[in-house]
Design a protein around this motif. Structure first.
Motif, PDB file in Angstrom:
ATOM      1  N   LEU A 110      16.646  -3.712   2.981  1.00  0.00           N
ATOM      2  CA  LEU A 110      16.674  -4.819   2.023  1.00  0.00           C
ATOM      3  C   LEU A 110      17.126  -6.122   2.680  1.00  0.00           C
ATOM      4  N   VAL A 111      18.071  -6.019   3.594  1.00  0.00           N
ATOM      5  CA  VAL A 111      18.648  -7.218   4.207  1.00  0.00           C
ATOM      6  C   VAL A 111      17.793  -7.758   5.343  1.00  0.00           C
ATOM      7  N   THR A 112      17.173  -6.889   6.120  1.00  0.00           N
ATOM      8  CA  THR A 112      16.563  -7.330   7.381  1.00  0.00           C
ATOM      9  C   THR A 112      15.043  -7.285   7.448  1.00  0.00           C
ATOM     10  N   VAL A 113      14.397  -6.452   6.655  1.00  0.00           N
ATOM     11  CA  VAL A 113      12.960  -6.221   6.824  1.00  0.00           C
ATOM     12  C   VAL A 113      12.153  -7.063   5.846  1.00  0.00           C
ATOM     13  N   PRO A 114      11.183  -7.847   6.326  1.00  0.00           N
ATOM     14  CA  PRO A 114      10.330  -8.634   5.435  1.00  0.00           C
ATOM     15  C   PRO A 114       9.272  -7.755   4.781  1.00  0.00           C
ATOM     16  N   GLU A 115       8.807  -8.188   3.617  1.00  0.00           N
ATOM     17  CA  GLU A 115       7.732  -7.460   2.946  1.00  0.00           C
ATOM     18  C   GLU A 115       6.432  -7.675   3.701  1.00  0.00           C
ATOM     19  N   SER A 116       5.546  -6.716   3.619  1.00  0.00           N
ATOM     20  CA  SER A 116       4.273  -6.780   4.326  1.00  0.00           C
ATOM     21  C   SER A 116       3.238  -5.995   3.543  1.00  0.00           C
ATOM     22  N   ARG A 117       2.086  -6.608   3.338  1.00  0.00           N
ATOM     23  CA  ARG A 117       0.981  -5.906   2.675  1.00  0.00           C
ATOM     24  C   ARG A 117      -0.332  -6.510   3.139  1.00  0.00           C
ATOM     25  N   ALA A 118      -1.426  -5.832   2.860  1.00  0.00           N
ATOM     26  CA  ALA A 118      -2.745  -6.345   3.216  1.00  0.00           C
ATOM     27  C   ALA A 118      -3.025  -7.627   2.445  1.00  0.00           C
ATOM     28  N   ALA A 119      -3.582  -8.635   3.132  1.00  0.00           N
ATOM     29  CA  ALA A 119      -3.826  -9.928   2.502  1.00  0.00           C
ATOM     30  C   ALA A 119      -4.864  -9.831   1.396  1.00  0.00           C
ATOM     31  N   HIS A 120      -5.879  -9.023   1.599  1.00  0.00           N
ATOM     32  CA  HIS A 120      -6.925  -8.832   0.600  1.00  0.00           C
ATOM     33  C   HIS A 120      -6.975  -7.366   0.210  1.00  0.00           C
ATOM     34  N   VAL A 121      -6.897  -7.088  -1.059  1.00  0.00           N
ATOM     35  CA  VAL A 121      -6.875  -5.719  -1.574  1.00  0.00           C
ATOM     36  C   VAL A 121      -8.179  -5.424  -2.295  1.00  0.00           C
ATOM     37  N   ASP A 122      -8.894  -4.425  -1.806  1.00  0.00           N
ATOM     38  CA  ASP A 122     -10.141  -4.022  -2.449  1.00  0.00           C
ATOM     39  C   ASP A 122      -9.868  -2.932  -3.477  1.00  0.00           C
ATOM     40  N   ARG A 123     -10.934  -2.463  -4.089  1.00  0.00           N
ATOM     41  CA  ARG A 123     -10.817  -1.395  -5.077  1.00  0.00           C
ATOM     42  C   ARG A 123     -10.183  -0.162  -4.446  1.00  0.00           C
ATOM     43  N   LEU A 124      -9.277   0.475  -5.182  1.00  0.00           N
ATOM     44  CA  LEU A 124      -8.567   1.643  -4.678  1.00  0.00           C
ATOM     45  C   LEU A 124      -9.518   2.828  -4.553  1.00  0.00           C
ATOM     46  N   ASP A 125      -9.555   3.444  -3.393  1.00  0.00           N
ATOM     47  CA  ASP A 125     -10.431   4.583  -3.122  1.00  0.00           C
ATOM     48  C   ASP A 125      -9.768   5.867  -3.607  1.00  0.00           C
ATOM     49  N   ARG A 126      -9.830   6.095  -4.917  1.00  0.00           N
ATOM     50  CA  ARG A 126      -9.157   7.265  -5.496  1.00  0.00           C
ATOM     51  C   ARG A 126      -9.777   8.573  -5.017  1.00  0.00           C
ATOM     52  N   VAL A 127     -11.102   8.606  -4.906  1.00  0.00           N
ATOM     53  CA  VAL A 127     -11.776   9.826  -4.446  1.00  0.00           C
ATOM     54  C   VAL A 127     -11.349  10.154  -3.024  1.00  0.00           C
ATOM     55  N   GLY A 128     -11.293   9.143  -2.153  1.00  0.00           N
ATOM     56  CA  GLY A 128     -10.880   9.362  -0.774  1.00  0.00           C
ATOM     57  C   GLY A 128      -9.447   9.858  -0.680  1.00  0.00           C
ATOM     58  N   ILE A 129      -8.552   9.289  -1.496  1.00  0.00           N
ATOM     59  CA  ILE A 129      -7.155   9.704  -1.483  1.00  0.00           C
ATOM     60  C   ILE A 129      -7.024  11.168  -1.890  1.00  0.00           C
ATOM     61  N   VAL A 130      -7.731  11.560  -2.959  1.00  0.00           N
ATOM     62  CA  VAL A 130      -7.652  12.952  -3.427  1.00  0.00           C
ATOM     63  C   VAL A 130      -8.219  13.906  -2.380  1.00  0.00           C
ATOM     64  N   LEU A 131      -9.377  13.559  -1.816  1.00  0.00           N
ATOM     65  CA  LEU A 131      -9.996  14.427  -0.816  1.00  0.00           C
ATOM     66  C   LEU A 131      -9.112  14.556   0.425  1.00  0.00           C
ATOM     67  N   SER A 132      -8.503  13.467   0.864  1.00  0.00           N
ATOM     68  CA  SER A 132      -7.632  13.534   2.037  1.00  0.00           C
ATOM     69  C   SER A 132      -6.402  14.382   1.748  1.00  0.00           C
ATOM     70  N   LEU A 133      -5.828  14.202   0.554  1.00  0.00           N
ATOM     71  CA  LEU A 133      -4.640  14.970   0.185  1.00  0.00           C
ATOM     72  C   LEU A 133      -4.939  16.464   0.140  1.00  0.00           C
ATOM     73  N   VAL A 134      -5.983  16.833  -0.589  1.00  0.00           N
ATOM     74  CA  VAL A 134      -6.305  18.245  -0.756  1.00  0.00           C
ATOM     75  C   VAL A 134      -6.802  18.851   0.559  1.00  0.00           C
ATOM     76  N   GLY A 135      -7.609  18.098   1.314  1.00  0.00           N
ATOM     77  CA  GLY A 135      -8.164  18.611   2.558  1.00  0.00           C
ATOM     78  C   GLY A 135      -7.104  18.869   3.609  1.00  0.00           C
ATOM     79  N   VAL A 136      -6.209  17.886   3.833  1.00  0.00           N
ATOM     80  CA  VAL A 136      -5.156  18.061   4.832  1.00  0.00           C
ATOM     81  C   VAL A 136      -4.182  19.142   4.397  1.00  0.00           C
ATOM     82  N   THR A 137      -3.846  19.165   3.095  1.00  0.00           N
ATOM     83  CA  THR A 137      -2.932  20.199   2.601  1.00  0.00           C
ATOM     84  C   THR A 137      -3.521  21.593   2.799  1.00  0.00           C
TER      85      THR A 137
END
Length: 538
Positions: free
Chosen positions: A197-224
């Motif tokens: 909280l004291v030392t680290v600056p916030e950081s995120r992608a400058a442009h945010v596209d549509r969330l790839d929900r299908v990709g997230i689910v497939l990666s989660l289930v596949g790796v698990t």
């Protein structure tokens, strides 16, 4: 390509931080990393104590460890992407808070199921923290030389945490109960939260596209599914129906994930990264080096606690040469890579690891600690550090800043999968050789020396050597008991030898692939994102 910025709330960007502020942020990030890695190693030392109090069998103890690994590795890609999207520092704070809460829940648990659930929760929140550490570091240290030095410290911290886990756990167990390996996480997490909280600056992608929900689910289930299959394979058998079904399911899911990521305009993981040799080949090297390192730590645990019969604290102290070598080698290797190139360092590290595993494979029951054992640990630490720093720097240098979280998640996932494979494959090989050499002899032992339950355990678990009944027996059977214990130790080391040589083969093959396909020379003036631009050419 748009490069993301990070702010401290006053308009100051991460790139504009003073050198002192950058160092303070690096310390906070490494503290968060230390908590996660230690969290994944401390509990192993406490398993015998937990088995007694929780009345857990071997399967229950396995799940205390595996619940964390499954949740952690399965969620890394998803959390890395979400951190890019919503804020990496925010995710780190959420993850650290969750680790603290779930650690307290684990410490207060009174049953096996509660402990397993708490460990799974800790793995979930650890997956929230870990991709953010490397992503934030990459966004704060944008100059190539500074980034290399920061990644060197990040790599050293991970290796040291892995190595000192047995020492810290052994010390806690010498003075406190097994609950202490959970309680210790709470104050560390609180300090890390305050520091971030004291030392680290916030950081995120400058442009945010549509969330790839299908990709997230497939990666989660596949790796698990993949990690689950690897972990369970030694129990069912590598070619058993359950194992084959798990392999097939994970292959189908991961193939579907790759196919979807290649087609969707907003992928959770840009598959074009793997067209870049500076991203793909270092990822392979990290996977194989973790395969060897985690397998080595498993084998050395059998040696110290089973063959040499050391206490947890004594084991931790004896394993310190590995930690010292990692801490010494990582910064030097990463900075040296700026002069001689990533390829030379990675290939050298892989070959040093191969030599270390060969020496470890030559260790016998009577081998002195001061000599081949210490040499193998030092070489193992050096080789591990030499690979990790330059390889990680190459991976993150090939990823655009706006995808740093996803790149970090891939880097972390390769480590976890490699480590899981190392323990599963090398551990299974060692156990198989041990059982084939000793099972018949144990079966013929009189009941006065070992009862049926002890025989079953001793026939399938090399570390159970320390569990052999130590109570006095009939003097006429004393020599038979002594001979049996020695034979068990010899069989365990024979299994370790075969497992070590398998690791040597994997390391040498990987070194040859990297040497033949990864560019050897780094051109002067090479920019931070040179590797990314090179992907279209490769």
């Amino acid at each position: 390509m748009t490069v993301s910025t990070a702010s401290l709330g006053s308009g100051t960007t991460a790139a504009g931080l003073s050198q002192r502020a950058k160092v303070a942020a690096l310390v906070a990030i490494c503290l968060a990393e230390l908590l996660v890695v230690l969290d994944n190693t401390l509990v192993n030392v406490a398993l015998p104590s937990m088995a007694v109090e929780l009345q857990a069998d071997m399967s229950g103890l396995q799940w205390i460890v595996d619940a964390f690994t499954l949740a952690f590795s399965g969620l890394l890609l998803a959390m890395g992407h979400l951190g890019d999207r919503y804020g990496r520092r925010l995710f780190m704070i959420i993850g650290l808070s969750g680790v603290a809460v779930m650690s307290a829940a684990g410490a207060l648990s009174s049953g096996l199921g509660q402990v397993i659930a708490a460990r799974a929760g800790m793995g979930v929140f650890a997956a929230v923290v870990f991709p953010a550490t490397l992503a934030l570091l990459t966004n704060i240290f944008t100059a190539r030389r500074e980034r290399a030095a920061a990644i060197a410290l990040w790599t050293a911290m991970a290796g040291i945490a892995i190595a000192i886990g047995p020492t810290v756990g052994g010390w806690l167990l010498q003075y406190f109960s097994w609950h202490s390996v959970f309680w210790i996480n709470v104050p560390v997490a609180l300090v890390a939260i305050a520091a971030v909280l004291v030392t680290v600056p916030e950081s995120r992608a400058a442009h945010v596209d549509r969330l790839d929900r299908v990709g997230i689910v497939l990666s989660l289930v596949g790796v698990t599914a993949l990690v689950w299959s690897i972990i369970e394979a030694p129990k069912h058998g590598w070619l058993a129906t359950e194992s084959l079904a798990g392999y097939l399911l994970s292959i189908i899911l991961l193939a579907a994930f790759v196919g979807w990521e290649l087609r969707t305009p907003t992928p959770v993981l840009n598959m074009r990264l793997f067209r870049n040799r500076r991203f793909a080949l270092p990822s392979l090297a990290i996977t194989v080096s973790y395969f060897a390192a985690f397998g080595f730590l498993f084998l050395i645990t059998q040696y110290f606690q089973g063959v040499k019969e050391l206490s947890p604290l004594e084991f931790g102290i004896h394993s310190l040469p590995f930690a010292v070598a990692v801490g010494f080698g990582a910064p030097i290797a990463t900075l040296l890579a700026q002069r001689v190139g990533t390829t030379a360092m990675v290939v050298s590290g892989l070959l040093i690891l191969a030599v270390a595993m060969y020496i470890a494979g030559r260790t016998t029951v009577d081998t002195a600690y001061v000599g081949p054992v210490v040499v193998s640990m030092i070489l193992m630490g050096l080789g591990f550090a030499i690979v990790q720093g330059p390889a990680t720097e190459s991976i993150m240098g090939a990823v655009p800043l706006e995808e740093a979280g996803a790149g970090s998640a891939v880097n972390d996932t390769t480590r976890e999968v490699g480590g899981a494979l190392g323990v599963a494959v090398l551990g299974s090989v060692m156990t198989s050789i041990y059982t084939s050499h000793i099972a018949d002899r144990i079966g013929a032992i009189p009941a006065q020396i070992m009862n049926a339950q002890q025989k079953e355990l001793a026939s399938n678990t090399p570390i159970s050597i320390i569990g052999v009944v130590k109570a006095p027996v009939n003097p006429l059977l004393a020599q038979a008991k002594t001979d049996l214990i020695h034979a068990m130790k010899v069989a365990a080391m024979q299994g370790s030898t075969v497992a070590s040589y398998i690791a040597v083969g994997a390391l040498v093959v990987c070194a040859a692939i990297v040497a033949a396909t990864l560019p050897w020379r780094v051109e002067k003036g090479e920019s931070f994102l040179m590797g990314w631009r090179e992907s279209d050419e490769d």
